[in-house]
Scaffold this active site. Structure first.
Site, PDB file in Angstrom:
ATOM      1  N   GLU A 220      53.444  25.692  65.790  1.00  0.00           N
ATOM      2  CA  GLU A 220      54.120  25.415  64.770  1.00  0.00           C
ATOM      3  C   GLU A 220      54.118  26.336  63.627  1.00  0.00           C
ATOM      4  O   GLU A 220      53.274  27.017  63.469  1.00  0.00           O
ATOM      5  CB  GLU A 220      53.683  23.969  64.425  1.00  0.00           C
ATOM      6  CG  GLU A 220      54.117  23.503  63.005  1.00  0.00           C
ATOM      7  CD  GLU A 220      53.403  22.257  62.437  1.00  0.00           C
ATOM      8  OE1 GLU A 220      52.799  21.595  63.248  1.00  0.00           O
ATOM      9  OE2 GLU A 220      53.516  21.796  61.225  1.00  0.00           O
TER      10      GLU A 220
ATOM     11  N   TRP B 279      50.415  30.115  51.881  1.00  0.00           N
ATOM     12  CA  TRP B 279      49.433  29.111  52.175  1.00  0.00           C
ATOM     13  C   TRP B 279      49.649  28.275  53.315  1.00  0.00           C
ATOM     14  O   TRP B 279      50.766  28.065  53.370  1.00  0.00           O
ATOM     15  CB  TRP B 279      49.240  28.008  51.102  1.00  0.00           C
ATOM     16  CG  TRP B 279      48.006  27.112  51.401  1.00  0.00           C
ATOM     17  CD1 TRP B 279      46.694  27.377  51.457  1.00  0.00           C
ATOM     18  CD2 TRP B 279      48.390  25.920  51.733  1.00  0.00           C
ATOM     19  NE1 TRP B 279      46.275  26.416  52.062  1.00  0.00           N
ATOM     20  CE2 TRP B 279      46.779  25.510  52.097  1.00  0.00           C
ATOM     21  CE3 TRP B 279      49.391  25.150  51.978  1.00  0.00           C
ATOM     22  CZ2 TRP B 279      46.811  24.077  52.707  1.00  0.00           C
ATOM     23  CZ3 TRP B 279      49.174  23.758  52.289  1.00  0.00           C
ATOM     24  CH2 TRP B 279      47.930  23.147  52.862  1.00  0.00           C
TER      25      TRP B 279
ATOM     26  N   GLU C 103      54.209  13.339  64.234  1.00  0.00           N
ATOM     27  CA  GLU C 103      52.865  13.660  63.720  1.00  0.00           C
ATOM     28  C   GLU C 103      52.415  12.354  62.992  1.00  0.00           C
ATOM     29  O   GLU C 103      53.353  11.471  62.343  1.00  0.00           O
ATOM     30  CB  GLU C 103      52.889  14.885  62.572  1.00  0.00           C
ATOM     31  CG  GLU C 103      51.584  15.236  62.039  1.00  0.00           C
ATOM     32  CD  GLU C 103      51.989  16.146  61.033  1.00  0.00           C
ATOM     33  OE1 GLU C 103      52.701  16.649  60.701  1.00  0.00           O
ATOM     34  OE2 GLU C 103      50.591  16.681  60.314  1.00  0.00           O
TER      35      GLU C 103
ATOM     36  N   ARG D 255      61.188  20.160  63.122  1.00  0.00           N
ATOM     37  CA  ARG D 255      60.112  19.028  62.456  1.00  0.00           C
ATOM     38  C   ARG D 255      60.821  18.342  61.091  1.00  0.00           C
ATOM     39  O   ARG D 255      59.633  17.900  60.246  1.00  0.00           O
ATOM     40  CB  ARG D 255      58.846  19.894  62.268  1.00  0.00           C
ATOM     41  CG  ARG D 255      58.235  20.065  63.278  1.00  0.00           C
ATOM     42  CD  ARG D 255      56.724  20.595  63.375  1.00  0.00           C
ATOM     43  NE  ARG D 255      55.934  20.239  62.148  1.00  0.00           N
ATOM     44  CZ  ARG D 255      55.372  19.329  61.904  1.00  0.00           C
ATOM     45  NH1 ARG D 255      55.552  18.040  62.928  1.00  0.00           N
ATOM     46  NH2 ARG D 255      54.594  18.911  60.900  1.00  0.00           N
TER      47      ARG D 255
ATOM     48  N   TYR E  61      43.700  26.942  56.946  1.00  0.00           N
ATOM     49  CA  TYR E  61      44.542  25.983  57.050  1.00  0.00           C
ATOM     50  C   TYR E  61      44.209  24.933  57.825  1.00  0.00           C
ATOM     51  O   TYR E  61      43.605  25.268  58.862  1.00  0.00           O
ATOM     52  CB  TYR E  61      45.986  26.128  57.224  1.00  0.00           C
ATOM     53  CG  TYR E  61      46.636  24.846  57.509  1.00  0.00           C
ATOM     54  CD1 TYR E  61      47.206  24.031  56.378  1.00  0.00           C
ATOM     55  CD2 TYR E  61      47.121  24.344  58.605  1.00  0.00           C
ATOM     56  CE1 TYR E  61      47.689  22.792  56.480  1.00  0.00           C
ATOM     57  CE2 TYR E  61      47.555  23.164  58.807  1.00  0.00           C
ATOM     58  CZ  TYR E  61      48.019  22.499  57.678  1.00  0.00           C
ATOM     59  OH  TYR E  61      48.498  20.959  58.055  1.00  0.00           O
TER      60      TYR E  61
ATOM     61  N   ASP F  25      49.027  24.653  64.418  1.00  0.00           N
ATOM     62  CA  ASP F  25      50.235  24.953  63.376  1.00  0.00           C
ATOM     63  C   ASP F  25      49.570  26.248  62.718  1.00  0.00           C
ATOM     64  O   ASP F  25      48.563  26.397  62.192  1.00  0.00           O
ATOM     65  CB  ASP F  25      49.812  23.730  61.960  1.00  0.00           C
ATOM     66  CG  ASP F  25      50.764  23.775  60.894  1.00  0.00           C
ATOM     67  OD1 ASP F  25      51.525  25.040  61.084  1.00  0.00           O
ATOM     68  OD2 ASP F  25      50.909  22.866  60.368  1.00  0.00           O
TER      69      ASP F  25
ATOM     70  N   ARG G 215      46.679  17.892  67.802  1.00  0.00           N
ATOM     71  CA  ARG G 215      46.646  19.200  67.183  1.00  0.00           C
ATOM     72  C   ARG G 215      45.281  19.815  66.641  1.00  0.00           C
ATOM     73  O   ARG G 215      44.550  18.987  66.405  1.00  0.00           O
ATOM     74  CB  ARG G 215      47.268  19.095  65.870  1.00  0.00           C
ATOM     75  CG  ARG G 215      47.552  20.374  65.073  1.00  0.00           C
ATOM     76  CD  ARG G 215      48.285  20.003  63.782  1.00  0.00           C
ATOM     77  NE  ARG G 215      47.635  19.821  62.784  1.00  0.00           N
ATOM     78  CZ  ARG G 215      47.974  20.052  61.366  1.00  0.00           C
ATOM     79  NH1 ARG G 215      49.274  20.611  61.031  1.00  0.00           N
ATOM     80  NH2 ARG G 215      47.039  19.887  60.260  1.00  0.00           N
TER      81      ARG G 215
ATOM     82  N   HIS H 113      50.991  27.547  60.162  1.00  0.00           N
ATOM     83  CA  HIS H 113      51.253  27.423  58.721  1.00  0.00           C
ATOM     84  C   HIS H 113      51.882  28.529  57.982  1.00  0.00           C
ATOM     85  O   HIS H 113      51.319  28.959  57.017  1.00  0.00           O
ATOM     86  CB  HIS H 113      50.144  26.949  58.240  1.00  0.00           C
ATOM     87  CG  HIS H 113      50.237  25.727  56.996  1.00  0.00           C
ATOM     88  ND1 HIS H 113      50.411  26.027  55.750  1.00  0.00           N
ATOM     89  CD2 HIS H 113      50.559  24.500  57.113  1.00  0.00           C
ATOM     90  CE1 HIS H 113      50.625  25.068  54.953  1.00  0.00           C
ATOM     91  NE2 HIS H 113      50.697  23.853  55.934  1.00  0.00           N
TER      92      HIS H 113
ATOM     93  N   GLU I 177      59.256  21.381  58.777  1.00  0.00           N
ATOM     94  CA  GLU I 177      58.859  20.693  57.946  1.00  0.00           C
ATOM     95  C   GLU I 177      59.188  20.679  56.535  1.00  0.00           C
ATOM     96  O   GLU I 177      59.080  19.971  55.575  1.00  0.00           O
ATOM     97  CB  GLU I 177      57.034  20.371  58.019  1.00  0.00           C
ATOM     98  CG  GLU I 177      56.228  21.457  57.605  1.00  0.00           C
ATOM     99  CD  GLU I 177      54.890  21.415  57.684  1.00  0.00           C
ATOM    100  OE1 GLU I 177      54.438  20.889  58.730  1.00  0.00           O
ATOM    101  OE2 GLU I 177      54.232  21.885  56.629  1.00  0.00           O
TER     102      GLU I 177
HETATM  103  O1  KDG Z   1      52.607  19.185  51.635  1.00  0.00           O
HETATM  104  C1  KDG Z   1      52.231  20.128  52.622  1.00  0.00           C
HETATM  105  C2  KDG Z   1      51.585  19.481  53.774  1.00  0.00           C
HETATM  106  O2  KDG Z   1      52.354  18.324  54.448  1.00  0.00           O
HETATM  107  C3  KDG Z   1      51.413  20.423  55.092  1.00  0.00           C
HETATM  108  O3  KDG Z   1      50.585  21.413  54.611  1.00  0.00           O
HETATM  109  C4  KDG Z   1      50.933  19.522  56.315  1.00  0.00           C
HETATM  110  O4  KDG Z   1      51.756  21.570  57.546  1.00  0.00           O
HETATM  111  C5  KDG Z   1      51.547  20.378  57.498  1.00  0.00           C
HETATM  112  C6  KDG Z   1      51.502  19.470  58.698  1.00  0.00           C
HETATM  113  O5  KDG Z   1      51.755  19.913  59.824  1.00  0.00           O
HETATM  114  O6  KDG Z   1      50.881  18.478  58.775  1.00  0.00           O
HETATM  115 MG    MG Z   2      52.757  22.061  59.430  1.00  0.00          MG
END
Ligand code: KDG
Ligand code: MG
Length: 402
Positions: A236, A402, A339, A283, A159, A210, A147, A212, A262
């Site tokens: 992602e 975030w 991951e 995820r 991020y 990602d 990644r 995010h 996630e």
């Molecule tokens: O607790 C939040 C994290 O696990 C997250 O920000 C991590 O997005 C994430 C990832 O893909 O690992």
């Molecule tokens: Mg993530």
């Protein structure tokens, strides 16, 4: 076997983890991860006050019935706190069942479907140059999938950019940090990042990214299109998925594969995404989606629509969750990728485990149960410290994701 005792352990070997331990009458025990980043003590209280009293005296072998009892029986369903608590119980019970049977959990699930679980690492840098170099280091370590995240010119924080190289930890002590975000800058620079990575290393490795949750659907559609020449394994969390239909718009515009989930807690969070084939990878993780029992249900449903697994595995998912994920990934027929964000040596010492990284894969021996433990004495040396994830604002001060 009757459940005799159950208790939670909170430890902070660099970051906070909540672990549930269940002990049966014959002295066997199992462990489960109950960590919810930034809200750890809510899950601990849910377990201590509301779940553990209902477990004592139950037959540890009735995993499905206990799952249904805790899910239906609470009346209040779903949500990250409830589902992390149920997941911890579920993991601990699978661990105990494996120990009683003398088999690893992946054997109980149906046996190995593969020799190891392909994992992706997290290469990142403050700028494109650093990120491209970091990818090289991951390739040298043997990763097949990487990644890539980079700082964005014009923004102080983005991020996924770590202070050091191997360990990325966004949670910090004190009150939440505030970061300024600007999607237009990110959209301008991210395709360029992947062009540089492909120019440097070619097309032999899987690359992931990602978003995010920061883009709107139409912004995500544009990024997906712009990334098409670089053949990503996935993009992602392109946009938040509370509204599952948002992914339809992205899907109509790009062939870049999409991953999400996630922060999902149940099959209901991804039912439409999967049924309408709006994503390629789901995820959801063992700890936040109700344990092995529920994740298996999600994966089986996903398999009908050729959606594959890609479980979350950041540092806030403890080695207990990672051990459960490796057992799950060795078995699940529609496995995609796992991951693997490395834990620090302090964390690894508190949670001795039977998985190891080898040539891009996570491997596991034939050890009964989940193949992970908690060193309670060592854990006690690291008391809980309140910590939060950062929050993001746009330039005009509005709150953003975030
Ligand atoms: O607790 C939040 C994290 O696990 C997250 O920000 C991590 O997005 C994430 C990832 O893909 O690992
Ligand atoms: Mg993530």
């Amino acid at each position: 076997m009757k459940i005799e005792r159950a208790y939670t352990i909170v430890t902070c070997p660099g970051r906070n983890f909540v672990t549930l331990k269940i002990v049966t009458g014959d002295g066997a025990y199992g462990v489960g991860d109950a960590t919810l980043n930034g809200r750890e003590l809510a899950v601990k209280a849910y377990l201590d006050e509301h779940v553990i009293p209902c477990l004592i005296g139950r037959d540890s072998r009735t995993i499905e019935d206990i799952w249904q009892y805790l899910y239906r029986g609470a009346y209040w369903r779903r949500g990250p706190v409830t589902m992390a608590a149920i997941a911890a119980v579920d993991m601990a019970l699978w661990d105990i069942k494996g120990k009683h049977a003398g088999m690893p959990v992946y054997q109980l699930l149906g046996g190995r479907s593969r020799h190891g679980v392909m994992v992706y690492g997290h290469a990142n840098g403050r700028d494109h140059g650093e990120a491209v170099e970091a990818v090289g280091r991951y390739i040298d370590m043997g990763y097949k999938a990487i990644r890539v995240q980079s700082g964005v010119p014009g923004l102080d924080k983005a991020y996924g950019v770590a202070k050091g190289d191997l360990y990325y930890e966004p949670a910090a002590k004190g009150l939440p940090d505030e970061e300024i975000w600007d999607t237009s800058l990110y959209l301008r620079h991210t395709p360029e990042l992947f062009r540089k990575v492909r120019d440097a290393y070619g097309y032999d490795h899987h690359l992931l990214h990602d978003g995010h949750h920061r883009m709107t659907p139409i912004e995500a559609a544009r990024l997906g299109k712009d990334l098409e020449p670089y053949r990503l394994f996935w993009l992602e969390d392109a946009t938040p998925a509370e509204n599952q239909e948002a992914f339809r718009l992205i899907r109509q515009h790009t062939t870049t594969p999409l991953a999400v989930g996630e922060i999902f807690n149940s099959i209901w969070d991804c039912k439409d995404l999967i049924r309408e084939q709006l994503i390629d990878y789901i995820r959801a993780a063992v700890v936040h989606a109700g344990g092995i029992t529920h994740l298996r249900r999600i994966a089986d449903f996903a398999s009908v629509y050729q959606v594959r697994t890609g479980c979350h595995g950041a540092t806030d998912l403890s080695p207990v969750c990672m051990a459960a994920a490796v057992n799950f990934g060795l078995w699940v027929p529609n496995f995609g990728i796992q991951e693997y964000m490395r834990h620090t040596p302090e964390t690894d010492a508190v949670f001795p485990h039977n998985y190891w990284f080898e040539a891009g894969f996570m491997m596991m021996d034939e050890v009964p149960g989940l193949g992970v433990d908690i060193d309670e004495r060592l854990a006690a040396k690291y008391p809980y410290e309140r910590a939060y994830l950062p929050v993001a604002r746009l330039r005009d001060g509005s709150m953003w994701n975030w």
